[in-house]
Design an enzyme around this catalytic site. Sequence first.
Site, short mmCIF file in Angstrom:
data_model
loop_
_atom_site.label_atom_id
_atom_site.label_comp_id
_atom_site.label_asym_id
_atom_site.label_seq_id
_atom_site.Cartn_x
_atom_site.Cartn_y
_atom_site.Cartn_z
N CYS A 106 0.57 3.79 3.15
CA CYS A 106 1.21 3.09 4.23
C CYS A 106 2.84 3.35 4.09
CB CYS A 106 0.77 1.44 4.26
SG CYS A 106 -0.84 1.12 4.40
N CYS A 110 0.86 -1.31 -0.06
CA CYS A 110 -0.10 0.19 -0.15
C CYS A 110 0.82 1.34 0.00
CB CYS A 110 -0.91 -0.03 1.22
SG CYS A 110 -1.67 1.58 1.79
#
Length: 233
Positions: A138, A135
């Site tokens: 993230c 991600c």
Amino acid sequence: MSTFHCTSCGRAIFRSEALLQRVTLSSFEGHRAECYAIREAIDEDSLRRYDVSLHEGWYCCRFIMMRMVQDKFGTGDDLLVYSDAVVEVADGQAPPALASRGSVVKLGKRDHDAVISAPANQDKLLVVKHGAIWCPPCRHMDVIISRLIERKALPEVRFFELDTDEEPEIAARFNNRAIPFFTFYYGGRQVKVDVRGAHCVDGGIVGAIPEQALFTFCQTLVDRLGKPDRRTA
Ligand SMILES: [Zn+2]
């Protein structure tokens, strides 16, 4: 000629002959998500596979390689490898010593609750980032959190991370399906937050947070939660 290896586990990911170009996928607060566009990987089949809405990919211990399913960045069918996840090793040279993952402790279902209730953590604000290695937001937050830790900017805060792919049971405790997702604990209990201007679910914050905003938010929370102890001190 050379080979690019994963900085965490050292495995060979691609040969320099497969390198097409270097692209910037996004830029967030000075952190640029830079990728190598490559034609092929050395042993794609032995990597772990993931599949989400905008991209699909393969990884080992740390996110390694993806392909945009929707061509958002004009990279077509090329495979993309985050440049900070690999190190180039010239043919005939020994691979360098492997980099450590930094000081953020990764939690699993065996230690998540124990860490939150540990006596040594009772007077600290614990911040758990739920996320996944594939991600991009993230990864941005990993950089921001590492900066805050290196600067020792928040001595009353301890940061942890939880991989939602590896720990679906803990992730499922919250009515939230998006990452990154931040949950907060103090004195052995979840501190439910509802921040104006942020998307909050079940007392946690969803989405990437700018560094200054994360710093100010954590510091404000620490000041508020730590007050009774300070009065008696
Ligand atoms: Zn690896």
